[in-house]
Scaffold this motif. Sequence first.
Motif, PDB file in Angstrom:
ATOM      1  N   LEU A  71      -2.964 -44.051   4.179  1.00 59.12           N
ATOM      2  CA  LEU A  71      -1.750 -44.861   4.078  1.00 59.12           C
ATOM      3  C   LEU A  71      -1.805 -45.808   2.891  1.00 59.12           C
ATOM      4  CD1 LEU A  71      -0.735 -45.873   7.719  1.00 59.12           C
ATOM      5  CD2 LEU A  71       0.602 -44.559   6.066  1.00 59.12           C
ATOM      6  N   LYS A  72      -2.981 -46.354   2.638  1.00 57.80           N
ATOM      7  CA  LYS A  72      -3.132 -47.328   1.553  1.00 57.80           C
ATOM      8  C   LYS A  72      -4.082 -46.778   0.502  1.00 57.80           C
ATOM      9  CE  LYS A  72      -2.179 -51.398   4.400  1.00 57.80           C
ATOM     10  NZ  LYS A  72      -2.657 -52.739   4.808  1.00 57.80           N
ATOM     11  N   SER A  73      -4.145 -47.462  -0.597  1.00 55.99           N
ATOM     12  CA  SER A  73      -4.968 -46.994  -1.713  1.00 55.99           C
ATOM     13  C   SER A  73      -6.405 -47.467  -1.615  1.00 55.99           C
ATOM     14  CB  SER A  73      -4.371 -47.473  -3.042  1.00 55.99           C
ATOM     15  OG  SER A  73      -4.299 -48.895  -3.072  1.00 55.99           O
ATOM     16  N   ASN A  74      -6.761 -48.198  -0.528  1.00 57.41           N
ATOM     17  CA  ASN A  74      -8.140 -48.642  -0.408  1.00 57.41           C
ATOM     18  C   ASN A  74      -9.048 -47.455  -0.088  1.00 57.41           C
ATOM     19  OD1 ASN A  74      -6.678 -48.971   2.337  1.00 57.41           O
ATOM     20  ND2 ASN A  74      -8.846 -48.841   2.904  1.00 57.41           N
ATOM     21  N   THR A  75     -10.305 -47.588  -0.451  1.00 56.13           N
ATOM     22  CA  THR A  75     -11.265 -46.523  -0.194  1.00 56.13           C
ATOM     23  C   THR A  75     -11.637 -46.500   1.279  1.00 56.13           C
ATOM     24  OG1 THR A  75     -12.177 -46.738  -2.419  1.00 56.13           O
ATOM     25  CG2 THR A  75     -13.533 -45.614  -0.788  1.00 56.13           C
ATOM     26  N   ALA A  76     -11.623 -45.317   1.869  1.00 53.91           N
ATOM     27  CA  ALA A  76     -11.986 -45.139   3.275  1.00 53.91           C
ATOM     28  C   ALA A  76     -13.023 -44.026   3.373  1.00 53.91           C
ATOM     29  CB  ALA A  76     -10.758 -44.820   4.116  1.00 53.91           C
ATOM     30  N   SER A  77     -13.605 -43.891   4.557  1.00 54.66           N
ATOM     31  CA  SER A  77     -14.664 -42.905   4.752  1.00 54.66           C
ATOM     32  C   SER A  77     -14.481 -42.190   6.079  1.00 54.66           C
ATOM     33  CB  SER A  77     -16.052 -43.567   4.726  1.00 54.66           C
ATOM     34  OG  SER A  77     -16.281 -44.226   3.503  1.00 54.66           O
ATOM     35  N   VAL A  78     -14.828 -40.906   6.091  1.00 54.90           N
ATOM     36  CA  VAL A  78     -14.950 -40.123   7.315  1.00 54.90           C
ATOM     37  C   VAL A  78     -16.416 -39.730   7.428  1.00 54.90           C
ATOM     38  CG1 VAL A  78     -14.254 -38.053   8.565  1.00 54.90           C
ATOM     39  CG2 VAL A  78     -12.603 -39.238   7.106  1.00 54.90           C
ATOM     40  N   VAL A  79     -17.047 -40.125   8.512  1.00 55.32           N
ATOM     41  CA  VAL A  79     -18.484 -39.927   8.673  1.00 55.32           C
ATOM     42  C   VAL A  79     -18.734 -38.998   9.860  1.00 55.32           C
ATOM     43  CG1 VAL A  79     -20.724 -41.036   9.019  1.00 55.32           C
ATOM     44  CG2 VAL A  79     -18.921 -42.228   7.744  1.00 55.32           C
ATOM     45  N   PHE A  80     -19.432 -37.916   9.597  1.00 57.39           N
ATOM     46  CA  PHE A  80     -19.822 -36.976  10.650  1.00 57.39           C
ATOM     47  C   PHE A  80     -21.316 -37.146  10.916  1.00 57.39           C
ATOM     48  CE2 PHE A  80     -16.156 -35.028   8.607  1.00 57.39           C
ATOM     49  CZ  PHE A  80     -15.375 -34.631   9.687  1.00 57.39           C
ATOM     50  N   VAL A  81     -21.671 -37.419  12.148  1.00 57.51           N
ATOM     51  CA  VAL A  81     -23.073 -37.588  12.539  1.00 57.51           C
ATOM     52  C   VAL A  81     -23.472 -36.399  13.396  1.00 57.51           C
ATOM     53  CG1 VAL A  81     -24.767 -39.075  13.678  1.00 57.51           C
ATOM     54  CG2 VAL A  81     -22.807 -40.094  12.496  1.00 57.51           C
ATOM     55  N   SER A  82     -24.541 -35.717  13.018  1.00 54.59           N
ATOM     56  CA  SER A  82     -24.968 -34.533  13.756  1.00 54.59           C
ATOM     57  C   SER A  82     -26.476 -34.363  13.624  1.00 54.59           C
ATOM     58  CB  SER A  82     -24.251 -33.280  13.234  1.00 54.59           C
ATOM     59  OG  SER A  82     -24.530 -33.086  11.859  1.00 54.59           O
ATOM     60  N   GLY A 123      -4.789 -44.300 -10.436  1.00 48.64           N
ATOM     61  CA  GLY A 123      -5.047 -43.168 -11.322  1.00 48.64           C
ATOM     62  C   GLY A 123      -6.430 -42.605 -11.236  1.00 48.64           C
ATOM     63  N   ASN A 124      -7.273 -43.142 -10.354  1.00 50.75           N
ATOM     64  CA  ASN A 124      -8.626 -42.634 -10.210  1.00 50.75           C
ATOM     65  C   ASN A 124      -8.595 -41.337  -9.413  1.00 50.75           C
ATOM     66  OD1 ASN A 124     -11.320 -42.223  -9.936  1.00 50.75           O
ATOM     67  ND2 ASN A 124     -11.771 -44.130  -8.851  1.00 50.75           N
ATOM     68  N   SER A 125      -9.101 -40.268  -9.972  1.00 53.29           N
ATOM     69  CA  SER A 125      -9.045 -38.967  -9.319  1.00 53.29           C
ATOM     70  C   SER A 125     -10.282 -38.652  -8.504  1.00 53.29           C
ATOM     71  CB  SER A 125      -8.854 -37.863 -10.370  1.00 53.29           C
ATOM     72  OG  SER A 125      -9.937 -37.856 -11.278  1.00 53.29           O
ATOM     73  N   SER A 126     -11.141 -39.651  -8.257  1.00 50.00           N
ATOM     74  CA  SER A 126     -12.356 -39.389  -7.500  1.00 50.00           C
ATOM     75  C   SER A 126     -12.092 -39.263  -6.012  1.00 50.00           C
ATOM     76  CB  SER A 126     -13.370 -40.515  -7.735  1.00 50.00           C
ATOM     77  OG  SER A 126     -12.839 -41.755  -7.293  1.00 50.00           O
ATOM     78  N   GLY A 127     -10.844 -39.511  -5.569  1.00 49.93           N
ATOM     79  CA  GLY A 127     -10.522 -39.368  -4.158  1.00 49.93           C
ATOM     80  C   GLY A 127     -10.519 -40.706  -3.464  1.00 49.93           C
ATOM     81  N   VAL A 128      -9.573 -40.917  -2.556  1.00 51.19           N
ATOM     82  CA  VAL A 128      -9.458 -42.193  -1.867  1.00 51.19           C
ATOM     83  C   VAL A 128     -10.176 -42.170  -0.525  1.00 51.19           C
ATOM     84  CG1 VAL A 128      -7.296 -42.798  -2.977  1.00 51.19           C
ATOM     85  CG2 VAL A 128      -7.248 -41.478  -0.858  1.00 51.19           C
ATOM     86  N   VAL A 129     -10.624 -41.011  -0.063  1.00 48.22           N
ATOM     87  CA  VAL A 129     -11.347 -40.898   1.196  1.00 48.22           C
ATOM     88  C   VAL A 129     -12.651 -40.147   0.949  1.00 48.22           C
ATOM     89  CG1 VAL A 129     -11.303 -40.053   3.568  1.00 48.22           C
ATOM     90  CG2 VAL A 129      -9.194 -40.888   2.511  1.00 48.22           C
ATOM     91  N   ASP A 130     -13.762 -40.789   1.264  1.00 53.13           N
ATOM     92  CA  ASP A 130     -15.069 -40.155   1.134  1.00 53.13           C
ATOM     93  C   ASP A 130     -15.429 -39.470   2.448  1.00 53.13           C
ATOM     94  OD1 ASP A 130     -15.740 -41.061  -1.550  1.00 53.13           O
ATOM     95  OD2 ASP A 130     -15.947 -43.059  -0.676  1.00 53.13           O
ATOM     96  N   VAL A 131     -16.028 -38.319   2.351  1.00 55.34           N
ATOM     97  CA  VAL A 131     -16.517 -37.591   3.519  1.00 55.34           C
ATOM     98  C   VAL A 131     -18.036 -37.537   3.422  1.00 55.34           C
ATOM     99  CG1 VAL A 131     -16.477 -35.430   4.805  1.00 55.34           C
ATOM    100  CG2 VAL A 131     -14.410 -36.224   3.644  1.00 55.34           C
ATOM    101  N   VAL A 132     -18.705 -38.122   4.406  1.00 56.36           N
ATOM    102  CA  VAL A 132     -20.166 -38.242   4.391  1.00 56.36           C
ATOM    103  C   VAL A 132     -20.727 -37.639   5.663  1.00 56.36           C
ATOM    104  CG1 VAL A 132     -22.132 -39.813   4.210  1.00 56.36           C
ATOM    105  CG2 VAL A 132     -19.982 -40.367   3.038  1.00 56.36           C
ATOM    106  N   GLU A 133     -21.772 -36.838   5.508  1.00 55.62           N
ATOM    107  CA  GLU A 133     -22.497 -36.305   6.663  1.00 55.62           C
ATOM    108  C   GLU A 133     -23.789 -37.096   6.849  1.00 55.62           C
ATOM    109  OE1 GLU A 133     -22.559 -31.898   7.382  1.00 55.62           O
ATOM    110  OE2 GLU A 133     -21.986 -31.894   5.260  1.00 55.62           O
ATOM    111  N   VAL A 134     -24.045 -37.528   8.070  1.00 56.95           N
ATOM    112  CA  VAL A 134     -25.302 -38.182   8.422  1.00 56.95           C
ATOM    113  C   VAL A 134     -26.082 -37.211   9.289  1.00 56.95           C
ATOM    114  CG1 VAL A 134     -26.402 -40.122   9.587  1.00 56.95           C
ATOM    115  CG2 VAL A 134     -24.313 -40.488   8.266  1.00 56.95           C
ATOM    116  N   LYS A 135     -27.171 -36.686   8.738  1.00 53.26           N
ATOM    117  CA  LYS A 135     -28.008 -35.725   9.448  1.00 53.26           C
ATOM    118  C   LYS A 135     -29.194 -36.474  10.047  1.00 53.26           C
ATOM    119  CE  LYS A 135     -25.887 -31.848   8.155  1.00 53.26           C
ATOM    120  NZ  LYS A 135     -25.340 -30.865   9.108  1.00 53.26           N
ATOM    121  N   ILE A 136     -29.292 -36.429  11.363  1.00 48.97           N
ATOM    122  CA  ILE A 136     -30.338 -37.210  12.022  1.00 48.97           C
ATOM    123  C   ILE A 136     -31.469 -36.305  12.488  1.00 48.97           C
ATOM    124  CG2 ILE A 136     -28.748 -39.018  12.730  1.00 48.97           C
ATOM    125  CD1 ILE A 136     -28.686 -37.843  15.487  1.00 48.97           C
ATOM    126  N   GLY A 137     -32.674 -36.826  12.349  1.00 47.66           N
ATOM    127  CA  GLY A 137     -33.863 -36.142  12.840  1.00 47.66           C
ATOM    128  C   GLY A 137     -34.333 -36.770  14.140  1.00 47.66           C
TER     129      GLY A 137
END
Length: 282
Positions: A71-82, A123-137
């Motif tokens: 919705l907004k131009s602020n940077t957000a993140s989607v984090v998947f933990v597995s 105008g930054n094309s790096s993407g406004v939503v980061d997708v990060v995977e957290v792999k746990i041991g």
Amino acid sequence: MIQSLITHAQTPSPGVPAHSCQLSAVILIPSLNYPTGPVAAIPASSWADTINTHLLYPILTTQFILPLLTLKSNTASVVFVSPAIQSALSVPFASPEVVTTRAISGFATSLRQELGLLVSSNGNSSGVVDVVEVKIGNIELGRQYRRGQRHNNKGTELLTWKPHERALYGSPYLSSIDYRLGNPVNIAPKSSPARELHYAIFDAIAPAKKTIFGWCKKKPRTIYVGRGSIAYSIISRIIPGGMVGWILGLRPSSLDTYAEPPPADEVIASSSEAGWEKVAGA
């Protein structure tokens, strides 16, 4: 409700200037409990429940939340933990965990590429939503969690298997349980403290740091946390697949351990299990 908080200015208390809220991240952590056993002995209902809870629901949750993150131009993140170890090694008797965790990883990769095509308002094309995977041991989650793990992995599920399945898979399956209980799963001396998981998730949702030139650094696509998470991921890439069972201390069982094949009606009953729920949307 969440959309209203983001789109309308909020006044926390009288006399305080109104301000807008923002949704900075969504963290998706499916249950870490998976059905185990040979593929032939896992009922269709368990497969359906596992796919629903560990794969479909995280995808649908992401689909529901994603418009709010953009919705907004602020940077957000989607984090998947597995969990990382079982899926990295594709260990025997853990096919539900291997299937769902790898599917989530593939979904995260595709979503990352998709969101990378978005262009923020500056105008930054790096993407406004980061997708990060957290792999746990191996993470030390406390005495109560370890007690529950031991209680759930006593091998009593063999009693629900058919006789020919127990004869074929019983011995190597019990060996795999002994390995999981004796070495890598939540045993305090060989597990990382839970605070490392807290730090990893915080790093995943925190805004990207800037360089001395004012450029934003890219967040890592995958964060490994916990003993064995990165080591087993590297090992799985360099050793042949057939050596995984040998590393885990498993030995093949003989096909001659039972005298006769299962009756035909038993096979039919197994392939058309009554009462299992179809995957939602199928």
